[in-house]
Design an enzyme around this catalytic site. Structure first.
Site, PDB file in Angstrom:
ATOM      1  N   HIS A 177      -4.164   1.205  11.909  1.00  0.00           N
ATOM      2  CA  HIS A 177      -3.929  -0.069  12.593  1.00  0.00           C
ATOM      3  C   HIS A 177      -5.277  -0.722  12.909  1.00  0.00           C
ATOM      4  O   HIS A 177      -6.088  -0.124  13.628  1.00  0.00           O
ATOM      5  CB  HIS A 177      -3.164   0.212  13.886  1.00  0.00           C
ATOM      6  CG  HIS A 177      -2.871  -1.017  14.690  1.00  0.00           C
ATOM      7  ND1 HIS A 177      -2.850  -2.268  14.153  1.00  0.00           N
ATOM      8  CD2 HIS A 177      -2.568  -1.175  15.996  1.00  0.00           C
ATOM      9  CE1 HIS A 177      -2.559  -3.147  15.095  1.00  0.00           C
ATOM     10  NE2 HIS A 177      -2.391  -2.515  16.222  1.00  0.00           N
ATOM     11  N   ASN A 199     -10.362  -2.931   2.389  1.00  0.00           N
ATOM     12  CA  ASN A 199     -10.011  -2.996   0.963  1.00  0.00           C
ATOM     13  C   ASN A 199     -11.261  -2.826   0.116  1.00  0.00           C
ATOM     14  O   ASN A 199     -12.374  -2.835   0.642  1.00  0.00           O
ATOM     15  CB  ASN A 199      -9.394  -4.365   0.633  1.00  0.00           C
ATOM     16  CG  ASN A 199      -7.918  -4.453   1.000  1.00  0.00           C
ATOM     17  OD1 ASN A 199      -7.257  -3.444   1.228  1.00  0.00           O
ATOM     18  ND2 ASN A 199      -7.401  -5.669   1.053  1.00  0.00           N
ATOM     19  N   HIS A 228       0.831  -1.217   0.000  1.00  0.00           N
ATOM     20  CA  HIS A 228       0.000   0.000   0.000  1.00  0.00           C
ATOM     21  C   HIS A 228       0.865   1.266   0.000  1.00  0.00           C
ATOM     22  O   HIS A 228       0.510   2.274   0.609  1.00  0.00           O
ATOM     23  CB  HIS A 228      -0.941   0.043   1.212  1.00  0.00           C
ATOM     24  CG  HIS A 228      -1.943  -1.071   1.241  1.00  0.00           C
ATOM     25  ND1 HIS A 228      -3.216  -0.946   0.755  1.00  0.00           N
ATOM     26  CD2 HIS A 228      -1.851  -2.348   1.698  1.00  0.00           C
ATOM     27  CE1 HIS A 228      -3.873  -2.091   0.921  1.00  0.00           C
ATOM     28  NE2 HIS A 228      -3.067  -2.960   1.487  1.00  0.00           N
ATOM     29  N   TYR A 286       1.002  -3.960  11.944  1.00  0.00           N
ATOM     30  CA  TYR A 286       0.879  -2.544  11.574  1.00  0.00           C
ATOM     31  C   TYR A 286       1.792  -1.645  12.401  1.00  0.00           C
ATOM     32  O   TYR A 286       2.520  -0.807  11.867  1.00  0.00           O
ATOM     33  CB  TYR A 286      -0.588  -2.092  11.615  1.00  0.00           C
ATOM     34  CG  TYR A 286      -1.358  -2.654  10.438  1.00  0.00           C
ATOM     35  CD1 TYR A 286      -1.619  -4.022  10.359  1.00  0.00           C
ATOM     36  CD2 TYR A 286      -1.765  -1.864   9.387  1.00  0.00           C
ATOM     37  CE1 TYR A 286      -2.276  -4.565   9.274  1.00  0.00           C
ATOM     38  CE2 TYR A 286      -2.428  -2.398   8.288  1.00  0.00           C
ATOM     39  CZ  TYR A 286      -2.676  -3.761   8.245  1.00  0.00           C
ATOM     40  OH  TYR A 286      -3.315  -4.295   7.158  1.00  0.00           O
TER      41      TYR A 286
HETATM   42 FE1  HDE Z   1      -2.640  -4.736   5.452  1.00  0.00          FE
HETATM   43  N1  HDE Z   1      -0.816  -3.970   5.906  1.00  0.00           N
HETATM   44  N2  HDE Z   1      -2.005  -6.562   5.998  1.00  0.00           N
HETATM   45  N3  HDE Z   1      -4.395  -5.566   4.833  1.00  0.00           N
HETATM   46  N4  HDE Z   1      -3.284  -2.964   4.851  1.00  0.00           N
HETATM   47  C1  HDE Z   1      -0.441  -2.697   5.741  1.00  0.00           C
HETATM   48  O1  HDE Z   1       0.725  -1.460   7.360  1.00  0.00           O
HETATM   49  C2  HDE Z   1      -0.937  -6.798   6.784  1.00  0.00           C
HETATM   50  C3  HDE Z   1      -4.755  -6.881   4.929  1.00  0.00           C
HETATM   51  C4  HDE Z   1      -4.532  -2.637   4.441  1.00  0.00           C
HETATM   52  O2  HDE Z   1      -3.306   3.560   3.914  1.00  0.00           O
HETATM   53  C5  HDE Z   1       0.901  -2.393   6.338  1.00  0.00           C
HETATM   54  O3  HDE Z   1       1.185   0.710   7.817  1.00  0.00           O
HETATM   55  C6  HDE Z   1      -0.928  -8.173   7.195  1.00  0.00           C
HETATM   56  C7  HDE Z   1      -6.162  -7.040   4.748  1.00  0.00           C
HETATM   57  C8  HDE Z   1      -4.582  -1.248   4.048  1.00  0.00           C
HETATM   58  O4  HDE Z   1      -1.704   3.417   5.396  1.00  0.00           O
HETATM   59  C9  HDE Z   1       1.304  -3.753   6.940  1.00  0.00           C
HETATM   60  C10 HDE Z   1      -2.037  -8.729   6.626  1.00  0.00           C
HETATM   61  C11 HDE Z   1      -6.651  -5.788   4.534  1.00  0.00           C
HETATM   62  C12 HDE Z   1      -3.309  -0.768   4.257  1.00  0.00           C
HETATM   63  C13 HDE Z   1       0.115  -4.615   6.623  1.00  0.00           C
HETATM   64  C14 HDE Z   1      -2.698  -7.731   5.876  1.00  0.00           C
HETATM   65  C15 HDE Z   1      -5.532  -4.877   4.581  1.00  0.00           C
HETATM   66  C16 HDE Z   1      -2.516  -1.849   4.770  1.00  0.00           C
HETATM   67  C17 HDE Z   1       1.871  -1.753   5.415  1.00  0.00           C
HETATM   68  C18 HDE Z   1      -2.581 -10.144   6.700  1.00  0.00           C
HETATM   69  C19 HDE Z   1      -8.092  -5.385   4.258  1.00  0.00           C
HETATM   70  C20 HDE Z   1      -2.816   0.636   3.981  1.00  0.00           C
HETATM   71  C21 HDE Z   1       1.982  -0.312   5.852  1.00  0.00           C
HETATM   72  C22 HDE Z   1      -2.067 -11.060   7.179  1.00  0.00           C
HETATM   73  C23 HDE Z   1      -8.982  -5.710   5.329  1.00  0.00           C
HETATM   74  C24 HDE Z   1      -3.075   1.555   5.122  1.00  0.00           C
HETATM   75  C25 HDE Z   1       1.271  -0.249   7.091  1.00  0.00           C
HETATM   76  C26 HDE Z   1      -2.658   2.966   4.780  1.00  0.00           C
HETATM   77  C27 HDE Z   1      -1.186  -1.732   5.138  1.00  0.00           C
HETATM   78  C28 HDE Z   1       0.027  -5.872   7.089  1.00  0.00           C
HETATM   79  C29 HDE Z   1      -3.861  -7.983   5.096  1.00  0.00           C
HETATM   80  C30 HDE Z   1      -5.700  -3.475   4.375  1.00  0.00           C
HETATM   81  C31 HDE Z   1       2.595  -4.360   6.433  1.00  0.00           C
HETATM   82  C32 HDE Z   1       0.112  -8.802   8.071  1.00  0.00           C
HETATM   83  C33 HDE Z   1      -6.948  -8.358   4.827  1.00  0.00           C
HETATM   84  C34 HDE Z   1      -5.788  -0.504   3.516  1.00  0.00           C
HETATM   85  O5  HDE Z   1       1.491  -3.668   8.305  1.00  0.00           O
END
Ligand code: HDE
Length: 730
Positions: free
Chosen positions: A346, A155, A82, A369
């Site tokens: 988060h 999402n 992202h 996060y």
């Molecule tokens: Fe994320 N995700 N994600 N994700 N995600 C990040 O956090 C993660 C998942 C989502 O505009 C990171 O600060 C894991 C689902 C959005 O700043 C990180 C898992 C959904 C955004 C991270 C998921 C999301 C992130 C990268 C599953 C929808 C952007 C930067 C195991 C429900 C937020 C950050 C923004 C961002 C981890 C799966 C949505 C790496 C471990 C499911 C919208 O921490």
């Protein structure tokens, strides 16, 4: 002693509250002297301090050193996923009190507007990558509530690739550019991603969504958002409901076509960011309705899938959506870095009345996060940044660390204490103290997947079966592209094996484009045969549906003209009256119109009036517009017919199924294109002809009536019945 980011006048939250913490950090450009970071006024900034005008720069030049140091340190690590995003401020307001289901205060008082900050993003590409690539979009919302910050980090697709977060690093490695050559950028279309996916049947449901037009939103303002996981609402009496969150855009969900999305990535890589920024700037505020699906706790096992499995959705046909409030995005950030880049979401930021569940994908996110934010900000004090700090007061003993802002007074930074009179004290539940939902949990420590998670195909089939033929066709074409780029034949074959389980029709249609046959058997760990574990037994005979119209964008399409962009193609000698009439009518309908000509500057009408060109062909293209209008004027049409760009404009708009309107001599231009079987108005008839989104009217017809038909065509967005015209050379 208090550790406080206190807002002394805090008396609840309102979007207009002058006390909103963010506002005190904004700096307006003012009529003031430039200073150094130390506040010393600068006298000369164009030359470094040198020993003679041709001599070396002198180290004592503090102004030079400070400027250079700042530049050298301007970058921070981009988000690992992202990375590319666009943000907006706004507010959320509930329709009525939702206290029956949750004690979250921001959902219980329809008079309160809670400030929000939203960040929309792509997942795979780097910060500078193109907006319109095929990808999932992030839809993250920070609610600055009076109970503290609540983050809904969702999402635009309601399910996820994997079930357990321990597989997230593998997923991210596989989909990101390959480690050997850092290619491709912002795309899943490469061997490593499909290798991984083809060995992970749990990805199948989400893969179909990503191959669908959902992954190509026309605008951030026109896409749905989903919380994906099942969360929990808890009311004042402690009664809990499972809850799924949905955002529904007021303008309806609309997409680009793939050819258009690919071209936009070159012509305007900021297409979606610009669209969001301009809409807010012009007062066309994006609106989203927050809806929930509620499942009483006792119904946990009443479905034929597990509510804790993030690769499954609850069909709306089983649990309808309940609209609970509206979000309006009405303010652009002032500073991209300070707001959009530094915002830190988060999923574990919850407020009383909202809690998480044991979804193993969500549980892993609760760790990731903050961990990744520590990498981005190099300090746990990122929560003090203006965009991240709550409007609710903060009092605790967290201290020190890089870039600490708050100046805590006194010697007490521990609890319990008597030297500080025991402050800050604990809040009882009735005073808003957060109490985790007391779910009873017990089990053996075991590294395993619940058997109730092992049906990976039923909902993929449900999705495929619920789509219109146009939507299916787009999935097949997307698969031809994605798998067509996969060089290893065995991977393509393995994917077809999975598709065959989802639907033999899907597999056959994809096979035709990727040069391999549908295999008889597929390597897979499970085809959905449940083995006996308690949870699996409970859900096996649960409620199910075989099709769900709710998942289809086409079946739920909203006709909307508002905020649509219409190009008016003309040259000198155009019909002034027609152009002005159409421009006025579009404006009244809430749409925009732009004059497009070969060159910038003024264009002269046949009757002598002048009009300013908004865009020249070299700076724009049909892909930047939702519809096209060609006014009459014999000289203008004659000039357009000599322009390759103008012809290309029309052919491409036709190919992308966009509405096209033409009046008087404009019809001649349409006739002169190579488009076969056009049904156009006759020059000698008053009859307006509207066929497959092409609306034409001779000078004998009324412009009012023409506009009515044209607006109806624009409202439909795309006219898919034209798609068979594949021979269009554009
Ligand atoms: Fe994320 N995700 N994600 N994700 N995600 C990040 O956090 C993660 C998942 C989502 O505009 C990171 O600060 C894991 C689902 C959005 O700043 C990180 C898992 C959904 C955004 C991270 C998921 C999301 C992130 C990268 C599953 C929808 C952007 C930067 C195991 C429900 C937020 C950050 C923004 C961002 C981890 C799966 C949505 C790496 C471990 C499911 C919208 O921490």
């Amino acid at each position: 002693m208090k550790n406080s980011q206190e807002n002394p006048a805090f008396d609840g939250v309102n979007e207009n509250s002058k006390n909103h913490q963010l506002e005190s950090f904004r700096e307006e450009p003012q009529d003031q002297y430039m200073t150094t970071d130390q506040g010393v006024r600068v006298n000369h900034t164009d030359d470094s301090l040198k020993a003679g005008s041709r001599g070396p720069t002198i180290m004592e030049d503090f102004h030079f050193r400070e400027r250079m140091t700042h530049l050298d340190h301007e970058s921070i690590p981009e988000r690992v996923v992202h990375a590319r995003g666009s943000g907006a401020h706004g507010y959320f307001q509930p329709y009525e009190s939702f206290a029956k289901y949750t004690k979250a205060k921001f959902l219980s008082n329809p008079a309160v507007k809670t400030p929000v900050f939203v960040r929309f993003s792509t997942v795979v590409g780097s910060r500078g990558s193109a907006d319109t690539v095929r990808d999932v979009r992030g839809f993250a919302t920070k609610f600055y509530t009076e109970d503290g910050n609540y983050d809904l980090v969702g999402n635009n697709i309601p399910v996820f690739f994997i079930q357990d977060s321990i597989k997230f690093p593998d997923l991210v490695h596989a989909i990101k550019p390959q480690p050997d050559n850092e290619m491709p950028q912002a795309s899943a279309a490469h061997d490593t991603f499909w290798d991984f996916a083809s060995l992970m049947p749990e990805t199948m449901h989400m893969l179909l969504w990503v191959l669908s037009d959902r992954a190509l939103p026309r605008s951030f303002r026109m896409m749905e958002g989903f919380g994906v996981h099942t969360f929990r609402f808890i009311n004042e009496e402690g009664k809990a409901h499972f809850v799924k969150f949905h955002w529904r855009p007021t303008l309806g969900a609309h997409s680009l076509v793939f050819d258009e999305a690919q071209k936009l990535a070159g012509k305007d890589p900021d297409y979606l960011r610009r669209d969001l920024y301009e809409a807010i700037d012009m007062g066309d505020y994006p609106e989203f309705e927050l809806c929930v699906q509620l499942v009483p706790e006792e119904d946990e096992f009443k479905f034929d899938f597990d509510l804790l499995d993030a690769t499954k959705l609850i069909p709306e046909e089983l649990v309808p959506l309940k609209p609970i409030g509206k979000m309006v995005l009405n303010r652009n950030p002032d500073n991209f870095f300070a707001e959009t880049e530094q915002v830190a979401f988060h999923p574990g930021n919850v407020v009383p009345g909202i809690d998480v569940t044991n979804d193993p994908l969500l549980q892993g996110r609760l760790f990731s996060y903050v961990d990744t934010q520590l990498n981005r900000f190099n300090s746990s004090n990122f929560t003090e940044l203006p965009i991240n700090r709550p409007v609710a007061p903060v009092h605790n003993h967290n201290g020190a660390g890089f870039m600490r802002q708050t100046i805590n007074k006194g010697k007490v930074n521990y609890f319990p204490n008597s030297l500080g009179n025991g402050y800050p004290k604990m809040a009882p539940e009735k005073e808003g103290g957060y109490v985790h939902y007391a779910e009873k949990v017990e089990g053996h420590k075991i590294r395993a997947r619940s058997e109730s998670f092992k049906d990976h195909y039923t909902q993929a089939t449900l999705f495929w079966n619920s789509l219109t033929e146009v939507e299916k066709k787009h999935i097949v074409q997307a698969a031809h592209f994605e798998l067509g780029k996969v060089e290893t034949k065995a991977i393509r074959e393995r994917m077809l094996g999975h598709f065959n389980i989802i639907s033999p029709e899907l597999a056959q249609r994809v096979a035709e484009g990727i040069g391999v046959d549908v295999p008889k058997h597929v390597e897979q760990e499970s085809t959905g045969n449940f083995v006996a574990d308690e949870a699996a037994k409970k859900i096996k005979s649960g409620k199910s549906v075989h099709t769900a119209a709710s998942v289809s964008m086409e079946k739920n399409k909203k006709d909307a003209v508002k905020t649509r962009k219409v190009a008016i193609l003309l040259e000198d000698g155009f019909n002034y009256q027609e152009v002005m009439h159409v421009k006025k009518a579009l404006k009244e309908a809430g749409a925009q119109s732009k004059i497009v000509s070969k060159l910038l500057g003024k264009r002269k009408a046949a009757t002598g009036e002048e009009i300013e060109t908004d865009k020249s062909h070299i700076t724009t293209g049909s892909i930047m517009f939702d519809a096209l209008y060609i006014p009459g004027g014999a000289q203008s049409i004659a000039a357009l017919q000599k322009e390759g760009d103008a012809l290309h404009f029309v052919l491409e708009a036709f190919k992308h199924c966009k509405p096209i309107g033409a009046t008087s001599e404009g019809i001649t231009f349409l006739k002169a294109t190579s488009i076969p079987d056009l049904n156009l108005a006759s020059e000698t008839s008053e009859k307006i002809v509207s066929a497959k989104g092409i609306v034409t009217a001779s000078p004998l017809a009324g412009l009012e009536e023409f506009m009515q038909e044209f607006l109806t065509a624009i409202g439909k967005h795309r006219h898919w019945d034209r798609e068979e015209k594949v021979m269009i050379p554009a």
